[in-house]
Write an enzyme that holds these catalytic residues in place. Structure first.
Site, PDB file in Angstrom:
ATOM      1  CB  THR B 139      -3.586   8.436  -0.572  1.00 57.66           C
ATOM      2  OG1 THR B 139      -4.726   7.842  -1.583  1.00 57.66           O
ATOM      3  CG2 THR B 139      -3.149   9.120  -1.801  1.00 57.66           C
ATOM      4  N   GLY B 178      -8.147   9.777   6.100  1.00 58.40           N
ATOM      5  CA  GLY B 178      -8.943  10.621   7.755  1.00 58.40           C
ATOM      6  C   GLY B 178      -8.641  10.115   8.423  1.00 58.40           C
ATOM      7  CD  GLU B 421     -10.885   4.246  -0.670  1.00 58.12           C
ATOM      8  OE1 GLU B 421     -10.114   2.900  -1.104  1.00 58.12           O
ATOM      9  OE2 GLU B 421      -9.952   4.652   0.505  1.00 58.12           O
TER      10      GLU B 421
END
Lengths: 193, 468
Positions: B139, B178, B421
């Site tokens: 992303t 993350g 996702e």
């Protein structure tokens, strides 16, 4: 025909069939709307965007059908009578509750009639009472330990209030009887007023 | 034991243990899960300060300490089965994500699924031993689910046989992965591949971002934490800006698509293979939705049996809240949903494993259906679960608002799954594309199979309500 198909609101396989028809009808509707827009000389991309709400509804109905079908299929694998009975009640509740929430789709497509919707609403209330005695056992079956659940309200022993009091006492704000902000701000403020 | 909840258990009409075995898969699996849980719960190395009373930095610090312990213990006990690792991790970090999640859940699986055998030799053992700590950077700040819109570039330079990676705009800065901010030293970066003057779309590259020994960012890498979020307090979700970062040709994941030393491009057998890791995670999210709803309903239903308030009949003692029909109407459909999603989660895991097995054998025929199903069910279950958790919180009255109930944490940790996702509306539209395509095929006389086979009748104009 505008008359509804035969649906027994207590028969899961009949209800799965209704979900399937709802999905098929919504997919067909979205596809036909796109086709019509394209015939009005819209590009496929614009036609797609123009019908995006219908498309999301169609996907949602498809997924809902898959969930209901898989839940019902699972019941076929369960041999224990007691467990089968309580899970069947849950599956029926899930299925009927889904119909009640999306009643517009089922009525509009002629899959269910208004009297049947009323029957469903009564049946849902029956199912709630039927599930009541097994509610705690059904959540116990998930078998979460107190440490993994980490919830004072959800403790296995149900001793909620004394533990909630203990938890609050551990708040860092309680580490001293008088918080330093009193001396820093409130006391000087008082002197100025 | 509170007498009300004790009596509830005595009134049950079925054997709870039998149902637990069904949920786990078998009595042996229940036994093994409990063994793993007791390993963690009785281990003082995993005792922690209540995160509710810590700052974000302290929470991150505590989570890294526990994750490091977790890796050591997994080795010590020889736990290597993915399901057992997942179970162990969930006990170490209950109700929350942790700094090594992306390493274990995305970096390693991507290597396993998309690396060549030479790349596995180079990267897998260092990653397994945490010399390499990886994340998955897809992303961007200005681009999410629409993957073709990603701007990061990887331009092949045949003279040095290297790729040059760049973040050409501010909106192209990688954002959200993350573990990217402070934990990882490598990232699998998704970038538009340019070779011989042509763009070949999105491909995955292994990019070192920090020095393995000193952990300092490497030249051309600007990396850091994106700041506090709604939940996810234990994770350093990060940003990454690439400024002419050169990596060897062999760092492109080349199990399917390839770039030859002279820059010639070899297509993958299916363009969807690049997104295999996302499909894997989407399949898992269905089960995660079930867990979140199961936990929330456990909390709300147990509390509703010990909480006594108001009155149904005048002059009688205060009844259990669960005796109110409105409370049952709030909570029992949520409980039913928890069971429904648990079984759908089991089905998705089995289906993912079956179709991945076929892909490894060279059969890609069911890949589009897997894509459509995982996208749709991910969106459907996360949307529903998100609302259901909130219903559970509200049904606990004022105490559901306290962090001691765990419901606020379950909600804030779960909510991002509606957007990560794949944003849910986009996911639903992807599923719709497959459904409409299938409908058109059926209409043209093709026989559909699998979960969309019901559209065979729709395509031929036979889906109509039948008369009684």
């Amino acid at each position: 025909s505008s008359r509804p198909i035969v649906v027994d609101v207590n028969d899961l396989s009949s209800l799965v069939e209704v979900y399937k028809l709802r999905a098929a009808i919504l997919v067909e509707l979205a596809a036909k709307n796109i086709q019509q827009d394209m015939q009005r000389r819209k590009s496929e991309e614009d036609a797609w965007n123009n019908n995006a709400i219908d498309l999301v509804k169609a996907s949602d109905a498809h997924c809902h059908y898959v969930v209901v079908k898989l839940f019902t299929d699972k019941l076929g694998e369960i041999g224990d009578t007691g467990v089968h009975s309580v899970l069947s009640t849950l599956a029926l509740l899930y299925t009927l509750h889904g119909i009640a929430l999306n009643s517009g789709d089922f009525l509009q497509a002629g899959l269910l009639s208004v009297p049947q919707m009323l029957q469903i609403s009564v049946r849902i209330k029956d199912l709630l009472s039927q599930l009541r005695p097994n509610a705690v056992a059904l959540v116990d079956a998930f078998n979460f330990t107190d440490r993994t659940l980490n919830s004072v309200l959800g403790r296995y022993d149900g001793n909620v209030y004394d533990n909630m009091y203990e938890w609050a006492r551990r708040s860092p704000l309680n580490s001293t009887e008088v918080h330093k902000s009193f001396h820093k701000y409130l006391k000087p403020l008082r002197a100025k007023l | 034991m509170n007498p009300d909840i004790k009596r509830e258990r005595e009134n049950a009409t079925f054997n709870v243990e039998t149902l637990t075995n069904i949920l786990d898969g078998s009595p042996q699996k229940t036994k093994r899960r409990r063994e793993i849980e007791s390993l963690v719960l009785n281990d003082p190395d995993f005792w922690e300060d209540d995160p509710n009373f810590l700052s974000r930095s302290e929470r991150y610090d505590q989570a890294v300490r526990k994750s490091a312990q977790m890796i050591l213990k997994l080795r010590e006990y020889g736990i290597s089965d993915p399901d057992e690792i997942y179970c162990y991790k969930n006990c170490v970090h209950p109700n929350r994500a942790e700094p090594l999640d992306l390493h274990l859940g995305m970096f390693l699986p991507t290597l396993l699924n998309q690396a060549t055998s030479e790349q596995m030799d180079r990267f897998f053992m260092p990653a397994w031993n945490l010399e390499i700590i990886g994340t998955y950077a897809q992303t961007e700040m200005g681009h999410g689910t629409h993957l073709r819109g990603l701007e990061t570039t990887a331009t092949y330079d045949p003279s040095t046989q290297e790729f040059v990676l760049n973040s050409p705009t501010i909106s192209s800065i990688k954002w959200w992965p993350g573990g990217l901010g402070k934990t990882s030293n490598h990232a699998i970066v998704l970038a538009q591949l340019y070779t011989q003057g042509k763009c070949h779309g999105l491909h995955a590259f292994i990019v070192p971002i920090r020095d393995i020994k000193t952990h300092e960012p490497l030249p051309g890498i600007v990396v850091g934490d994106i700041g506090p979020k709604f939940g996810f307090n234990e994770i350093d979700n990060g940003f990454l800006k690439l400024e002419n970062v050169r990596i060897p040709r062999e760092n492109m994941l080349m199990k399917y698509a390839k770039v030859e030393p002279d820059g010639a491009y070899v297509k993958p057998p299916s363009s969807k293979l690049t997104y295999g890791t996302m499909v894997f995670i989407r399949s898992l999210i269905v089960g995660t939705s079930a867990k979140a709803v199961a936990k929330s309903s456990t909390i709300a239903i147990r509390y509703s049996t010990v909480r006594r308030q108001s009155e149904i009949r005048p002059g009688q003692p205060e009844p259990q809240i669960l005796d109110y029909q409105t409370q049952q109407y709030k909570l029992f459909p949520v409980l039913a949903m928890a069971y429904a999603f648990t079984f759908v989660g089991q089905y998705m895991t089995q289906t993912y494993q079956r179709i991945t097995g076929d892909i490894n054998e060279g059969d890609f025929s069911e890949l589009p259906e897997l894509h459509a199903l995982s996208a749709g069910l991910k969106a459907f279950t996360t949307w529903a679960a998100n609302s259901a958790i909130e219903v559970c919180r509200m049904s606990c009255g004022g105490h559901g608002y306290s962090r001691s109930s765990a419901l606020p944490d379950i909600y804030t940790e779960f909510t991002p799954s509606c957007t990560y996702e794949g944003e849910n509306t986009v996911m639903m539209l992807q599923t719709a594309r497959y459904l409409v395509k299938s409908y058109r095929l059926a209409k043209n006389g093709q026989q559909l199979s699998g979960i969309v086979s019901y559209l065979n009748d729709a395509g031929r104009g036979r889906v109509q309500p039948q008369t009684v």
